[in-house]
Design an enzyme around this catalytic site. Sequence first.
Site, PDB file in Angstrom:
ATOM      1  N   ASN A   1     -11.179  -2.299  -5.337  1.00 32.87           N
ATOM      2  CA  ASN A   1     -10.377  -1.326  -6.081  1.00 32.87           C
ATOM      3  C   ASN A   1     -10.986  -0.908  -7.429  1.00 32.87           C
ATOM      4  O   ASN A   1     -10.527   0.054  -8.055  1.00 32.87           O
ATOM      5  CB  ASN A   1      -8.938  -1.840  -6.291  1.00 32.87           C
TER       6      ASN A   1
ATOM      7  N   ASP B   1       0.828  -1.211   0.000  1.00 31.17           N
ATOM      8  CA  ASP B   1       0.000   0.000   0.000  1.00 31.17           C
ATOM      9  C   ASP B   1       0.861   1.260   0.000  1.00 31.17           C
ATOM     10  O   ASP B   1       1.986   1.251   0.506  1.00 31.17           O
ATOM     11  CB  ASP B   1      -0.909  -0.029   1.246  1.00 31.17           C
TER      12      ASP B   1
HETATM   13  C1  IPE Z   1      -5.583  -2.607  -0.089  1.00 35.06           C
HETATM   14  O1  IPE Z   1      -5.228  -1.288  -0.249  1.00 35.06           O
HETATM   15  C2  IPE Z   1      -5.582  -3.309  -1.408  1.00 35.06           C
HETATM   16  C3  IPE Z   1      -4.283  -3.505  -2.021  1.00 35.06           C
HETATM   17  C4  IPE Z   1      -3.125  -3.180  -1.516  1.00 35.06           C
HETATM   18  C5  IPE Z   1      -4.316  -4.131  -3.303  1.00 35.06           C
HETATM   19  P1  IPE Z   1      -6.305  -0.119  -0.416  1.00 35.06           P
HETATM   20  O2  IPE Z   1      -5.522   1.119  -0.599  1.00 35.06           O
HETATM   21  O3  IPE Z   1      -7.279  -0.466  -1.475  1.00 35.06           O
HETATM   22  O4  IPE Z   1      -7.035  -0.163   1.002  1.00 35.06           O
HETATM   23  P2  IPE Z   1      -7.883   0.947   1.743  1.00 35.06           P
HETATM   24  O5  IPE Z   1      -8.901   1.449   0.772  1.00 35.06           O
HETATM   25  O6  IPE Z   1      -6.946   2.018   2.155  1.00 35.06           O
HETATM   26  O7  IPE Z   1      -8.461   0.238   2.917  1.00 35.06           O
HETATM   27  C1  IPE Z   2      -1.580   0.271  -3.285  1.00 39.65           C
HETATM   28  O1  IPE Z   2      -1.360   1.627  -3.333  1.00 39.65           O
HETATM   29  C2  IPE Z   2      -1.859  -0.333  -4.628  1.00 39.65           C
HETATM   30  C3  IPE Z   2      -3.244  -0.745  -4.833  1.00 39.65           C
HETATM   31  C4  IPE Z   2      -4.196  -0.686  -3.957  1.00 39.65           C
HETATM   32  C5  IPE Z   2      -3.571  -1.271  -6.130  1.00 39.65           C
HETATM   33  P1  IPE Z   2      -2.545   2.680  -3.331  1.00 39.65           P
HETATM   34  O2  IPE Z   2      -2.910   2.999  -4.728  1.00 39.65           O
HETATM   35  O3  IPE Z   2      -3.664   2.221  -2.481  1.00 39.65           O
HETATM   36  O4  IPE Z   2      -1.828   3.932  -2.669  1.00 39.65           O
HETATM   37  P2  IPE Z   2      -2.460   4.953  -1.634  1.00 39.65           P
HETATM   38  O5  IPE Z   2      -2.984   4.143  -0.493  1.00 39.65           O
HETATM   39  O6  IPE Z   2      -3.550   5.678  -2.350  1.00 39.65           O
HETATM   40  O7  IPE Z   2      -1.318   5.818  -1.251  1.00 39.65           O
HETATM   41 MG    MG Z   3      -4.065   2.436  -0.514  1.00 39.52          MG
END
Ligand code: IPE
Ligand code: IPE
Ligand code: MG
Length: 258
Positions: free
Chosen positions: A86, A38
């Site tokens: 997502n 993340d």
């Molecule tokens: C969790 O991260 C999913 C992945 C890393 C693929 P998110 O960024 O989607 O989670 P939330 O929305 O902060 O809980």
């Molecule tokens: C994790 O990074 C990747 C996926 C969830 C696909 P994020 O895209 O959630 O990054 P933040 O949380 O917005 O910084």
């Molecule tokens: Mg995230």
Amino acid sequence: MLNKIKLWKNQSQSSTLRERIEDIKKLPVPRHVAIIMDGNGRWAKKRALPRIAGHHAGMKVVRKTTKLANELGIEALTLYAFSTENWKRPKNEVEYLMKLPEEFLGTFLPELIEENVQVKMIGYKEQLPSHTLRAIEKAMEDTKNNDGMILNFALNYGSRAEILDAVKRVLNDCQEGIIDMNELNEDSFSSYLMTSELEDPDLLIRTSGEIRLSNFMLWQLAYTEFWFTEVLWPDFAEDHLIKAIEVFQKRQRRFGGV
Ligand code: IPE
Ligand code: IPE
Ligand code: MG
């Protein structure tokens, strides 16, 4: 002179990392490590770049992490790459994320084959664009005879949906007389989950400072050790994985005993 100092510093740093790797290997390493990767978006934002630049940078970290995990003798590495939630993201971001498996495997599949890694996937294949699925299935096919570390991508994965589907299939098998409800237990229920071929994770890592599971492996993580870090996924380095394992090796797992 400056160059010399730099070189010396690099060498001494990498030898420290090397020593730590050797020390880790003397103790039992977690057999299955799961990572919620993340913070890609925030990494990009900090640099005034589009969010997809963060995902691109994160892909390189997947490669480094896979290599090190394999070297450490970890048996399975599950990477949460895309959740069933997502899809709510902007269209261009989702499209980019769906291109990443092709980009990643297009470049690194030969390396994975060479390193005896087996590529696997958990998640719902049906909603994936055909080009994404094709890349993953090719990687699974091309590495199916490898017997080294399992690199398991959680792609379009959601744990509640997984559990609910398992319940439905259990009910169906009960109705059809394939299984007897009274004989259903935790082990047999686990075999209905997408992770049926994997041990439960021993260690869960989540980057970016969020302290939550975001619908990831709710059943499988019942007794997993958690390690959270503020580091954003594109900044996650060898050092962080080593640190997480060092911490893991100092923990005492009791599984409810004494
Ligand atoms: C969790 O991260 C999913 C992945 C890393 C693929 P998110 O960024 O989607 O989670 P939330 O929305 O902060 O809980
Ligand atoms: C994790 O990074 C990747 C996926 C969830 C696909 P994020 O895209 O959630 O990054 P933040 O949380 O917005 O910084
Ligand atoms: Mg995230």
